[in-house]
Scaffold this motif. Sequence first.
Motif, PDB file in Angstrom:
ATOM      1  N   THR B 122      29.127  45.589 -11.995  1.00 46.47           N
ATOM      2  CA  THR B 122      29.639  46.255 -13.196  1.00 46.47           C
ATOM      3  C   THR B 122      29.363  45.436 -14.453  1.00 46.47           C
ATOM      4  O   THR B 122      29.496  45.941 -15.560  1.00 46.47           O
ATOM      5  N   GLN B 123      28.994  44.168 -14.281  1.00 43.80           N
ATOM      6  CA  GLN B 123      28.716  43.319 -15.449  1.00 43.80           C
ATOM      7  C   GLN B 123      27.265  43.452 -15.901  1.00 43.80           C
ATOM      8  O   GLN B 123      26.835  42.760 -16.822  1.00 43.80           O
ATOM      9  N   LEU B 124      26.500  44.336 -15.245  1.00 47.13           N
ATOM     10  CA  LEU B 124      25.051  44.388 -15.436  1.00 47.13           C
ATOM     11  C   LEU B 124      24.655  44.680 -16.885  1.00 47.13           C
ATOM     12  O   LEU B 124      23.761  44.041 -17.427  1.00 47.13           O
ATOM     13  N   GLY B 125      25.328  45.643 -17.507  1.00 50.81           N
ATOM     14  CA  GLY B 125      24.880  46.109 -18.812  1.00 50.81           C
ATOM     15  C   GLY B 125      25.549  45.421 -19.980  1.00 50.81           C
ATOM     16  O   GLY B 125      25.454  45.896 -21.108  1.00 50.81           O
ATOM     17  N   LEU B 126      26.235  44.327 -19.744  1.00 47.75           N
ATOM     18  CA  LEU B 126      26.925  43.643 -20.848  1.00 47.75           C
ATOM     19  C   LEU B 126      25.958  42.737 -21.590  1.00 47.75           C
ATOM     20  O   LEU B 126      24.919  42.333 -21.071  1.00 47.75           O
ATOM     21  N   VAL B 127      26.331  42.406 -22.839  1.00 51.89           N
ATOM     22  CA  VAL B 127      25.439  41.640 -23.710  1.00 51.89           C
ATOM     23  C   VAL B 127      25.099  40.289 -23.084  1.00 51.89           C
ATOM     24  O   VAL B 127      23.960  39.828 -23.175  1.00 51.89           O
ATOM     25  N   LYS B 128      26.081  39.696 -22.424  1.00 49.60           N
ATOM     26  CA  LYS B 128      25.871  38.355 -21.868  1.00 49.60           C
ATOM     27  C   LYS B 128      24.726  38.354 -20.854  1.00 49.60           C
ATOM     28  O   LYS B 128      23.790  37.555 -20.943  1.00 49.60           O
ATOM     29  N   ASN B 129      24.806  39.313 -19.928  1.00 49.63           N
ATOM     30  CA  ASN B 129      23.809  39.388 -18.860  1.00 49.63           C
ATOM     31  C   ASN B 129      22.430  39.745 -19.412  1.00 49.63           C
ATOM     32  O   ASN B 129      21.426  39.086 -19.118  1.00 49.63           O
ATOM     33  N   LEU B 130      22.403  40.800 -20.258  1.00 46.58           N
ATOM     34  CA  LEU B 130      21.115  41.254 -20.797  1.00 46.58           C
ATOM     35  C   LEU B 130      20.507  40.208 -21.719  1.00 46.58           C
ATOM     36  O   LEU B 130      19.302  39.994 -21.719  1.00 46.58           O
ATOM     37  N   GLY B 131      21.351  39.540 -22.504  1.00 45.65           N
ATOM     38  CA  GLY B 131      20.851  38.521 -23.424  1.00 45.65           C
ATOM     39  C   GLY B 131      20.223  37.364 -22.674  1.00 45.65           C
ATOM     40  O   GLY B 131      19.163  36.862 -23.061  1.00 45.65           O
TER      41      GLY B 131
END
Lengths: 109, 174
Positions: B122-131
């Motif tokens: 569920t954390q996949l699309g957060l800014v932290k992960n994508l950044g």
Amino acid sequence: MDNTITVTQVIPIEMYVWLSAALFAIGVTGVLVRRNAIVVLMCIELMLNAVNLLLAAFSTYLSDASGQIMVFFIMVVAAAEASVGLALLVMIYRNTKSVDISFLNKLKW
Amino acid sequence: MTATLFYILAIVSVVGAIAVIAARNPVYSVLCLVVTFFAIAGQYVLLNAQFLAIVHVIVYAGAILVLFLFVLMMLNLNRESEPLQPTLIKVIAVVSGGMLLLTLVAALRGVDQIPLAGVQDTQLGLVKNLGRLLFTEYVAPFEISSILFLAAMVGAVTIGMRSKSDKREIINHL
């Protein structure tokens, strides 16, 4: 948090495929139906968005963030394309006083 | 709840897209496209792609469609009397669009055979992960896209600029 129902559990991936296919086909139809060049550009944006939606859906269903990065780059290219395309349209309008694509057939064959 | 939301958003986006190509007035087309894009942003939220949803609203509804509206207003094309294709061409276009949809559906029929990930992050699309991904694995395309933006910016300004003789003509005209 773990008790919430996510979209991947209730909606099969096919639904996203059909939705994207429908949006893409509508975009293609719009490019063929309309003669106003600005609306044609808007239909191209619609097609790009159909592809974006499918990439994001597969990214979530496969739990792989690369698809979302690709969506990000497609958005970058779409923004650049829209700005240059609209600048070209303004130039064309200045010269021909119309944005009707059926007049712009000098390069057709 | 989630399923209902998906179907509502899907119907809104498809109806909005049809309205884009059916509206006679180009301004209405842009406004229908805004509705479609908001529905797609809702789909991104449903897909746990929060960063994409925000960027989509900012870039499309906030920048690109404002640009479209601005050009429409500037060229004064917001009237109903715009050129239309002959009816025969329209019919042929709609039929070929429908056939494309048929082909796509037929080609993608076996998509439910794809093995999907069992557990979703569920954390996949957060800014932290994508950044983190964007600045490690995808840093080269990221930098190249900035060059693309620079080229697009210079190109748009150069194409949109009036030539010197043009300007002189306008000054003489005044």
